[in-house]
Scaffold this motif. Structure first.
Motif, PDB file in Angstrom:
ATOM      1  N   VAL A 110       0.863  -1.183   0.000  1.00  0.00           N
ATOM      2  CA  VAL A 110       0.000   0.000   0.000  1.00  0.00           C
ATOM      3  C   VAL A 110       0.902   1.236   0.000  1.00  0.00           C
ATOM      4  CG1 VAL A 110      -1.819   1.271   1.173  1.00  0.00           C
ATOM      5  CG2 VAL A 110      -1.773  -1.245   1.296  1.00  0.00           C
ATOM      6  N   GLY A 111       0.998   1.894  -1.130  1.00  0.00           N
ATOM      7  CA  GLY A 111       1.849   3.069  -1.241  1.00  0.00           C
ATOM      8  C   GLY A 111       3.302   2.725  -1.016  1.00  0.00           C
ATOM      9  N   ASN A 112       3.902   3.366  -0.047  1.00  0.00           N
ATOM     10  CA  ASN A 112       5.320   3.143   0.266  1.00  0.00           C
ATOM     11  C   ASN A 112       5.510   2.205   1.454  1.00  0.00           C
ATOM     12  OD1 ASN A 112       6.290   4.877  -1.784  1.00  0.00           O
ATOM     13  ND2 ASN A 112       5.873   6.670  -0.480  1.00  0.00           N
ATOM     14  N   ARG A 113       4.505   1.393   1.737  1.00  0.00           N
ATOM     15  CA  ARG A 113       4.588   0.463   2.864  1.00  0.00           C
ATOM     16  C   ARG A 113       4.121  -0.922   2.432  1.00  0.00           C
ATOM     17  NH1 ARG A 113       0.825   2.220   7.065  1.00  0.00           N
ATOM     18  NH2 ARG A 113       2.179   1.428   8.705  1.00  0.00           N
ATOM     19  N   ILE A 114       4.563  -1.934   3.205  1.00  0.00           N
ATOM     20  CA  ILE A 114       4.149  -3.308   2.922  1.00  0.00           C
ATOM     21  C   ILE A 114       3.734  -3.971   4.231  1.00  0.00           C
ATOM     22  CG2 ILE A 114       6.518  -4.223   3.123  1.00  0.00           C
ATOM     23  CD1 ILE A 114       5.732  -6.214   0.871  1.00  0.00           C
ATOM     24  N   HIS A 115       2.639  -4.735   4.178  1.00  0.00           N
ATOM     25  CA  HIS A 115       2.079  -5.381   5.364  1.00  0.00           C
ATOM     26  C   HIS A 115       2.571  -6.820   5.447  1.00  0.00           C
ATOM     27  CE1 HIS A 115      -1.775  -6.453   7.843  1.00  0.00           C
ATOM     28  NE2 HIS A 115      -0.683  -6.392   8.596  1.00  0.00           N
ATOM     29  N   ILE A 116       3.308  -7.135   6.509  1.00  0.00           N
ATOM     30  CA  ILE A 116       3.774  -8.504   6.748  1.00  0.00           C
ATOM     31  C   ILE A 116       2.839  -9.134   7.783  1.00  0.00           C
ATOM     32  CG2 ILE A 116       5.708  -9.945   7.475  1.00  0.00           C
ATOM     33  CD1 ILE A 116       6.207  -8.326   4.917  1.00  0.00           C
ATOM     34  N   HIS A 117       2.058 -10.120   7.355  1.00  0.00           N
ATOM     35  CA  HIS A 117       1.076 -10.694   8.285  1.00  0.00           C
ATOM     36  C   HIS A 117       0.762 -12.160   8.002  1.00  0.00           C
ATOM     37  CE1 HIS A 117      -2.405 -10.231   5.383  1.00  0.00           C
ATOM     38  NE2 HIS A 117      -1.483  -9.457   4.835  1.00  0.00           N
ATOM     39  N   ARG A 118       1.538 -12.805   7.177  1.00  0.00           N
ATOM     40  CA  ARG A 118       1.337 -14.235   6.930  1.00  0.00           C
ATOM     41  C   ARG A 118       2.689 -14.873   6.630  1.00  0.00           C
ATOM     42  NH1 ARG A 118      -0.405 -11.917   2.009  1.00  0.00           N
ATOM     43  NH2 ARG A 118      -2.557 -11.685   2.720  1.00  0.00           N
ATOM     44  N   GLN A 119       2.704 -16.190   6.528  1.00  0.00           N
ATOM     45  CA  GLN A 119       3.963 -16.889   6.242  1.00  0.00           C
ATOM     46  C   GLN A 119       3.698 -18.210   5.525  1.00  0.00           C
ATOM     47  OE1 GLN A 119       5.994 -18.128   9.853  1.00  0.00           O
ATOM     48  NE2 GLN A 119       4.076 -18.610  10.888  1.00  0.00           N
ATOM     49  N   LEU A 120       4.716 -18.673   4.839  1.00  0.00           N
ATOM     50  CA  LEU A 120       4.675 -19.970   4.171  1.00  0.00           C
ATOM     51  C   LEU A 120       5.290 -20.999   5.115  1.00  0.00           C
ATOM     52  CD1 LEU A 120       4.053 -21.301   1.333  1.00  0.00           C
ATOM     53  CD2 LEU A 120       6.484 -21.024   0.857  1.00  0.00           C
ATOM     54  N   VAL A 121       4.544 -22.038   5.431  1.00  0.00           N
ATOM     55  CA  VAL A 121       5.032 -23.050   6.373  1.00  0.00           C
ATOM     56  C   VAL A 121       4.960 -24.434   5.732  1.00  0.00           C
ATOM     57  CG1 VAL A 121       4.352 -21.724   8.402  1.00  0.00           C
ATOM     58  CG2 VAL A 121       2.757 -23.377   7.431  1.00  0.00           C
ATOM     59  N   GLU A 122       5.824 -25.311   6.201  1.00  0.00           N
ATOM     60  CA  GLU A 122       5.799 -26.692   5.740  1.00  0.00           C
ATOM     61  C   GLU A 122       4.888 -27.505   6.655  1.00  0.00           C
ATOM     62  OE1 GLU A 122       8.919 -30.197   4.280  1.00  0.00           O
ATOM     63  OE2 GLU A 122       9.635 -28.528   5.515  1.00  0.00           O
ATOM     64  N   GLU A 123       4.000 -28.276   6.063  1.00  0.00           N
ATOM     65  CA  GLU A 123       3.091 -29.127   6.823  1.00  0.00           C
ATOM     66  C   GLU A 123       3.553 -30.579   6.762  1.00  0.00           C
ATOM     67  OE1 GLU A 123       0.717 -28.213   8.708  1.00  0.00           O
ATOM     68  OE2 GLU A 123       0.471 -26.113   8.160  1.00  0.00           O
ATOM     69  N   PHE A 124       3.187 -31.352   7.799  1.00  0.00           N
ATOM     70  CA  PHE A 124       3.632 -32.737   7.889  1.00  0.00           C
ATOM     71  C   PHE A 124       2.471 -33.650   8.268  1.00  0.00           C
ATOM     72  CE2 PHE A 124       7.177 -29.966   8.878  1.00  0.00           C
ATOM     73  CZ  PHE A 124       8.210 -30.493   8.119  1.00  0.00           C
ATOM     74  N   ASP A 125       2.563 -34.892   7.818  1.00  0.00           N
ATOM     75  CA  ASP A 125       1.627 -35.933   8.224  1.00  0.00           C
ATOM     76  C   ASP A 125       2.172 -36.551   9.508  1.00  0.00           C
ATOM     77  OD1 ASP A 125       0.000 -38.096   8.606  1.00  0.00           O
ATOM     78  OD2 ASP A 125       0.486 -39.100   6.725  1.00  0.00           O
ATOM     79  N   THR A 126       1.494 -36.315  10.623  1.00  0.00           N
ATOM     80  CA  THR A 126       1.976 -36.801  11.920  1.00  0.00           C
ATOM     81  C   THR A 126       1.160 -37.984  12.437  1.00  0.00           C
ATOM     82  OG1 THR A 126       0.582 -35.183  13.089  1.00  0.00           O
ATOM     83  CG2 THR A 126       2.823 -34.495  12.525  1.00  0.00           C
ATOM     84  N   SER A 127       0.415 -38.639  11.552  1.00  0.00           N
ATOM     85  CA  SER A 127      -0.406 -39.775  11.980  1.00  0.00           C
ATOM     86  C   SER A 127       0.463 -40.907  12.510  1.00  0.00           C
ATOM     87  CB  SER A 127      -1.279 -40.275  10.835  1.00  0.00           C
ATOM     88  OG  SER A 127      -0.481 -40.631   9.707  1.00  0.00           O
ATOM     89  N   ASN A 128       1.684 -41.051  11.963  1.00  0.00           N
ATOM     90  CA  ASN A 128       2.658 -42.025  12.467  1.00  0.00           C
ATOM     91  C   ASN A 128       3.830 -41.236  13.024  1.00  0.00           C
ATOM     92  OD1 ASN A 128       4.560 -43.977  12.994  1.00  0.00           O
ATOM     93  ND2 ASN A 128       4.389 -44.993  10.995  1.00  0.00           N
ATOM     94  N   LEU A 129       3.892 -41.124  14.332  1.00  0.00           N
ATOM     95  CA  LEU A 129       4.916 -40.282  14.958  1.00  0.00           C
ATOM     96  C   LEU A 129       6.325 -40.772  14.695  1.00  0.00           C
ATOM     97  CD1 LEU A 129       3.172 -39.592  18.394  1.00  0.00           C
ATOM     98  CD2 LEU A 129       3.475 -37.999  16.489  1.00  0.00           C
ATOM     99  N   ASN A 130       6.473 -42.035  14.371  1.00  0.00           N
ATOM    100  CA  ASN A 130       7.805 -42.578  14.091  1.00  0.00           C
ATOM    101  C   ASN A 130       8.196 -42.458  12.626  1.00  0.00           C
ATOM    102  OD1 ASN A 130       8.472 -43.437  16.753  1.00  0.00           O
ATOM    103  ND2 ASN A 130       7.067 -45.166  16.503  1.00  0.00           N
ATOM    104  N   CYS A 131       7.294 -41.935  11.822  1.00  0.00           N
ATOM    105  CA  CYS A 131       7.588 -41.757  10.391  1.00  0.00           C
ATOM    106  C   CYS A 131       6.825 -40.529   9.886  1.00  0.00           C
ATOM    107  CB  CYS A 131       7.201 -43.014   9.607  1.00  0.00           C
ATOM    108  SG  CYS A 131       7.692 -42.955   7.867  1.00  0.00           S
ATOM    109  N   ILE A 132       7.269 -39.359  10.328  1.00  0.00           N
ATOM    110  CA  ILE A 132       6.610 -38.111   9.954  1.00  0.00           C
ATOM    111  C   ILE A 132       7.069 -37.698   8.557  1.00  0.00           C
ATOM    112  CG2 ILE A 132       6.395 -35.668  10.528  1.00  0.00           C
ATOM    113  CD1 ILE A 132       6.651 -36.428  13.467  1.00  0.00           C
ATOM    114  N   LYS A 133       6.103 -37.412   7.680  1.00  0.00           N
ATOM    115  CA  LYS A 133       6.422 -37.084   6.294  1.00  0.00           C
ATOM    116  C   LYS A 133       5.878 -35.710   5.922  1.00  0.00           C
ATOM    117  CE  LYS A 133       6.347 -41.939   4.782  1.00  0.00           C
ATOM    118  NZ  LYS A 133       5.714 -42.914   3.860  1.00  0.00           N
ATOM    119  N   SER A 134       6.631 -35.003   5.089  1.00  0.00           N
ATOM    120  CA  SER A 134       6.199 -33.688   4.612  1.00  0.00           C
ATOM    121  C   SER A 134       5.040 -33.847   3.636  1.00  0.00           C
ATOM    122  CB  SER A 134       7.357 -32.965   3.925  1.00  0.00           C
ATOM    123  OG  SER A 134       6.918 -31.753   3.350  1.00  0.00           O
TER     124      SER A 134
END
Length: 464
Positions: free
Chosen positions: A273-297
């Protein structure tokens, strides 16, 4: 199933399978089990059940160690009601005994995995992945400790475990307390689940064994002025070789914004917006945690929040930043890149962090400087602001930190090389001319002259 013991509930699980496959009516079986259990309890009840005609009520006794003769009298208007009181008393007692037996076989490891299944419902999958990584690194190999029944755990045993981990892994203070947090949360869960009554958790270690956590040298944590210039030129060269790849421009833009890597990749055009930028979100990696011993992206996705509440912020845009953004939009338009309103896109989705990391690694290697990450650009940004007179409180706000101590301790470094630093110190101390370090010995004046008549004979200064 209310009123049934844990053992009975397990039996019903098997019957449920039979019922679901049309073999038997589960409701009928459950009723029969309850009737049979009720008859068994009433048969073994150690006190008689009698009717008082005068009062028109039914009586019996129930065991109670707090009363005289270790029993208490109970009464109800109907016989069925007094029998319910008796049955409920013994069923409750049986459940308590079952739980006590269960607690005796519950180990730290079993409770940890149960806790993590619960925790996964409350936090993001990245947090679960990091906690499992710490568990596998620091706890998993300690079989004697994690196989210990929960009721046998004492403060002394926790002390011994923490001290052994600290000595074996030479952890810094922050890493050590992160590791301790796993056991702390597990035991808090055990209390909430009523597996234990008291939490034996504590930290009592030899703090002298912490690895040195002194601040790293500036040359390793930020880009010196000459390094920054080399990297900027290299990013331009890489973009020239592959004009459709906007990852090098993400690197250049971050020198102007100082955002986290996930934040810069989640910027959309509507954030500007004009000479400013709004930082309010991020890109994150998600994982399948259904098997805690084999977590996959499962890939990356944009979320409408930053690392912390203070991360939601507005940043001023420099003229250079605006030119870089214009170049990114021009590339997207030329090559038909589009994904919602996001700035860094390719193949119908947001540009991945791996793409930017690759540019940083290969770029640093090509120009012959130590490989530094995008996070080092963030530190360079912060250090540059403070170096040029921006108040520390403002630097903190620009980074999205909650307090100034975090900024000062972890993000502020010297961005000048040794010669520039030494000249600045000399100037601050009143030296009028900048002196190069390799000439520092040429103007040293020797005072090894003879003292005559109590006076010091000064040597003649060299001619200009």
């Amino acid at each position: 199933m209310e009123g049934l013991s844990i053992r009975q509930k397990n039996d019903l699980e098997l019957l449920k399978y039979i019922a679901e496959n049309g073999i038997i009516d589960l409701t009928y079986v459950q009723e029969q089990l309850e009737m049979k259990k009720r008859a068994e309890i009433l048969k073994n009840h150690q006190y008689s059940i009698w009717y008082n005609e005068k009062e028109d009520v039914w009586y019996t006794y129930l065991p109670d160690s707090s009363k005289e003769n270790n029993r208490r009298k109970v009464k109800r208007k109907k016989k069925n009601d007094i029998e319910k009181v008796v049955c409920n008393y013994y069923l409750s007692l049986e459940n308590d005994n079952d739980k006590a037996g269960q607690r005796n076989v519950l180990t730290i490891e079993k409770v940890f995995y149960e806790f993590m299944q619960h925790k996964a419902k409350e936090v993001n999958s990245g947090t679960v992945k990091r906690m499992m990584a710490d568990w596998n690194k620091f706890y998993k190999a300690k079989r004697d400790f994690i196989s210990m029944p929960l009721n046998n755990l004492t403060k002394i045993k926790i002390d011994d475990f923490f001290n052994s981990v600290l000595e074996e892994h030479h952890l810094k203070k922050k890493a050590f307390y992160n590791m301790c947090g796993i056991l702390k949360q597990t035991l808090e869960y055990a209390v909430d689940a009523e597996y234990i009554e008291k939490n034996p958790y504590r930290i009592k270690v030899n703090k002298k064994k912490f690895a040195n956590s002194s601040k790293k040298p500036s040359v390793k944590e930020v880009f010196q002025s000459d390094e920054k210039e080399l990297l900027v030129n290299e990013m331009e060269r890489r973009l020239n070789n592959n004009p459709s790849n906007t990852a090098p421009l993400a690197v250049l833009l971050d020198f102007e914004l100082g955002t986290r890597k996930g934040e810069i990749l989640a910027i959309s055009k509507s954030d500007i917006v004009g000479n400013r930028i709004h930082i309010h979100r991020q890109l994150v990696e998600e994982f399948d945690t259904s098997n805690l011993n084999c977590i996959k992206s499962t890939g990356f996705q944009v979320v409408d929040y930053t690392k912390s509440e203070d991360g939601d912020r507005w940043l001023p845009l420099t003229a250079k930043a605006k030119r870089i953004i214009d170049r990114i939009e021009a590339i997207n338009k030329e090559y038909g890149f589009h994904y919602e309103d996001f700035l860094f896109v390719k193949d119908g989705c947001c540009l991945s962090p791996d793409a930017v990391d690759a540019q940083m690694k290969r770029g640093c290697e090509y120009i012959g400087i130590p490989v530094k990450t995008m996070h080092k650009i963030r530190k360079t940004y912060a250090s540059t602001l403070l170096h040029n007179g921006v108040n520390l409180s403002i630097v903190k706000d620009m980074l999205g930190h909650a307090d100034e101590s975090t900024t000062l301790k972890h993000y502020i470094y010297n961005i000048e090389d040794n010669e520039e630093t030494e000249n600045k110190v000399r100037k601050a101390l009143g030296d009028k001319g900048a002196v190069k370090s390799d000439q520092s010995d040429q103007n040293i004046i020797s005072f090894s002259n003879k003292i005559k008549a109590g006076k010091l004979e000064l040597p003649k200064l060299p001619a200009n």
